[in-house]
Design an enzyme around this catalytic site. Structure first.
Site, mmCIF file in Angstrom:
data_model
loop_
_atom_site.group_PDB
_atom_site.id
_atom_site.type_symbol
_atom_site.label_atom_id
_atom_site.label_comp_id
_atom_site.label_asym_id
_atom_site.label_seq_id
_atom_site.Cartn_x
_atom_site.Cartn_y
_atom_site.Cartn_z
ATOM 1 N N ASP A 18 5.967 0.423 2.948
ATOM 2 C CA ASP A 18 6.312 -0.795 3.678
ATOM 3 C C ASP A 18 6.024 -2.013 2.801
ATOM 4 O OD1 ASP A 18 3.572 -0.873 3.642
ATOM 5 O OD2 ASP A 18 3.325 -0.476 5.776
ATOM 6 N N TYR B 196 -4.719 0.550 9.606
ATOM 7 C CA TYR B 196 -5.930 0.762 8.811
ATOM 8 C C TYR B 196 -7.160 0.305 9.579
ATOM 9 C CZ TYR B 196 -2.874 1.980 4.971
ATOM 10 O OH TYR B 196 -1.936 2.600 4.190
ATOM 11 N N ASP C 70 0.805 -1.228 0.000
ATOM 12 C CA ASP C 70 0.000 0.000 0.000
ATOM 13 C C ASP C 70 0.831 1.268 0.000
ATOM 14 O OD1 ASP C 70 0.604 -0.571 2.901
ATOM 15 O OD2 ASP C 70 -0.411 1.348 3.101
ATOM 16 N N GLU D 141 5.966 9.803 2.675
ATOM 17 C CA GLU D 141 5.606 8.450 2.240
ATOM 18 C C GLU D 141 4.546 8.498 1.151
ATOM 19 O OE1 GLU D 141 4.758 4.053 4.170
ATOM 20 O OE2 GLU D 141 4.244 5.828 5.335
#
Length: 497
Positions: free
Chosen positions: A90, A238, A87, A477
């Protein structure tokens, strides 16, 4: 009482002044600065997804510093879960945001495919990379896999996806331990993708819609949040903060679009009332966690030509518009001095891309219709102009003169928070790099060795200031769900420069 009234009046005046200031900035920028190269940005926004691929990479892989990874995913449960997307920066596969990414990629293609040119094929490949994976993740009846990888273990390491030695545990929701939000979002993704593939691959499209129907029925029949069942693995990364009712409506809306079956219209119409309190408290929210604004914009396409079905969808969609535009007297969204939409939290850029996509899409649906926001009439052109201002800011027309898309323009972030991009590729360093061997690269102030072209990062703070620092994950990120709606925006502005 008098004091309160004066305070309220002063606040209203300040808000109006602030809105005018933002609009003036946007106007000056529009007059004095040429628009960015939308075509170049569009091509790169799709290329980004190749850098996020998990699994066995195809022969036509263009992001060549990435190699095969996570080839045993699902083995701990005796299933094949190889593929899909990481996603962000990572190496975990979180299916909730991955599914939202897929839905938005599909919506981008459904809306703007005629503007995509030769990159349409790459956009379709990006969608199929995900839908092929979700067919695997939903292959067992009443079981939906919701995540692959131990996030705590993964976040304790800084290593290439090709070298992962952290646990690749697969987590699923079931009839006994339901997860309606992740299941319904996957159903929405499969349904949206079925619309996209129907003209060119009707057999695959039918496979997608049939699976979407099954997964939606599972999500609706066995209601519950995955927070309660696999929350120790998905949270705090999440967690579902908005509940699962919006995902059920969102999935039903996409099934309606894909099948045109009255049963889904009945479901949406009934449940928009049943879920009224949840809906009205979040009308301006849209992203991987909250689908409220998206539901109303999507459904507005069906009801604009039929006034008897307009309520409450059009009023809700109009309220969304009025809550976002800076000149609206009922605006609830903050803006940076440079004009970027800003909501506190990690990775702000997901807000301007997702909400701007909705505004542009709604503008195309509404055509000559005018929305009334207090004493202001909002037209199609105003919504398009606002969406363009957000895209232009992302691409470099901002106080930092910084493009927040890697590889676009002459000044862009060099130290993004991304493991694969920040570590030498296998071509440069064939030896395996262990969990902590990447830490010096993480802490280094040197630019990343691999250019993750097209990656759009979290972006500047509320004062338009950006620190190009790898440890600064909130700002540096990239995520798939930032890029997915941007694909549609860039396709449109490419054709309407």
């Amino acid at each position: 009482m008098i004091g309160s009234g004066k305070f309220s009046l002063n606040c209203q005046v300040l808000r109006i002044i602030a809105a005018i200031f933002v609009c003036l900035i946007a106007t000056v920028v529009a007059i004095n600065v040429p628009n960015p190269n939308y075509a170049d940005a569009f091509t790169k926004s799709i290329l980004f997804f190749e850098g996020q691929r998990s699994g066995k990479l195809p022969p036509n892989q263009r992001m060549t510093w990435r190699k095969d990874s996570a080839l045993l995913d699902g083995a701990d449960k005796g299933v094949d879960l190889v593929g899909g997307y990481y996603d962000a920066g990572d190496n975990v596969k979180f299916h909730f945001p991955m599914a939202f990414t897929t839905t938005m990629l599909a919506w981008s293609v459904e809306q703007f495919k005629n503007s995509m040119g030769p990159d349409l094929q790459h956009a379709m490949e990006a969608i199929r990379w995900s839908t092929d994976y979700f067919l695997k993740a939903t292959n067992i009846p009443n079981v939906v896999f919701a995540q692959v990888g131990n996030a705590e273990g993964d976040h304790n390491c800084w290593e290439r996806p090709e070298d992962m030695d952290t646990p690749r545990t697969a987590f699923a929701v079931t009839a006994q331990a339901p997860g309606s939000e992740v299941s319904a979002e996957i159903a929405a993704a499969l349904a949206a993708a079925s619309v996209v593939f129907k003209p060119t691959d009707p057999i695959y499209s039918k496979l997608l819609i049939n699976r979407a129907v099954q997964v939606f029925e599972f999500a609706d029949k066995y209601r519950g949040s995955y927070n309660d069942h696999i929350g120790s693995w998905v949270c705090p990364f999440y967690c579902d903060y908005n509940g699962y009712k919006d995902e059920l409506l969102w999935a039903a809306a996409w099934l309606l679009k894909a099948t045109r079956k009255p049963m889904y219209w009945i479901y949406v119409k009934q449940n928009i009332i049943n879920f009224k309190s949840d809906m009205e408290s979040s009308l301006s929210e849209f992203g991987w966690d909250a689908k409220h604004a998206g539901i109303n914009v999507l459904i507005s396409k069906f009801v604009l030509d039929n006034p008897s079905n307009a309520n409450p969808f059009l009023p809700y969609a109009d309220t969304f518009v009025c809550s976002v535009l800076p000149e609206s007297p009922t605006n609830t969204v903050r803006y940076t001095p440079g004009g970027l939409m800003y909501k506190s939290g990690i990775c702000n850029m997901q807000n301007p891309t997702a909400l701007s996509f909705l505004l542009l899409t709604y503008a195309r649906y509404m055509k000559s219709r005018v929305i009334r926001c207090g004493n202001i009439d909002v037209t199609q052109k105003m919504l398009i102009r606002f969406a363009r201002s957000q895209v232009n800011y992302i691409l470099g027309i901002n106080p930092m003169n910084m493009s927040y898309m890697v590889g676009f323009g002459t000044k862009f972030p060099q130290r993004i928070h991304h493991r694969g991009a920040s570590l030498p590729s296998i071509d440069q360093h064939p030896e395996k790099m262990g969990c902590k061997e990447g830490t010096p690269y993480f802490l280094s102030e040197n630019p990343n060795p691999n250019l993750h072209i097209g990656a759009v990062i979290g972006g500047p703070d509320i004062k338009d200031y950006f620190v190009d620092s790898r440890p600064n994950a909130a700002q540096s990120e990239p995520t798939t769900y930032v890029n997915a709606p941007l694909v549609g925006l860039l396709a449109y502005f490419k054709a309407h420069p």
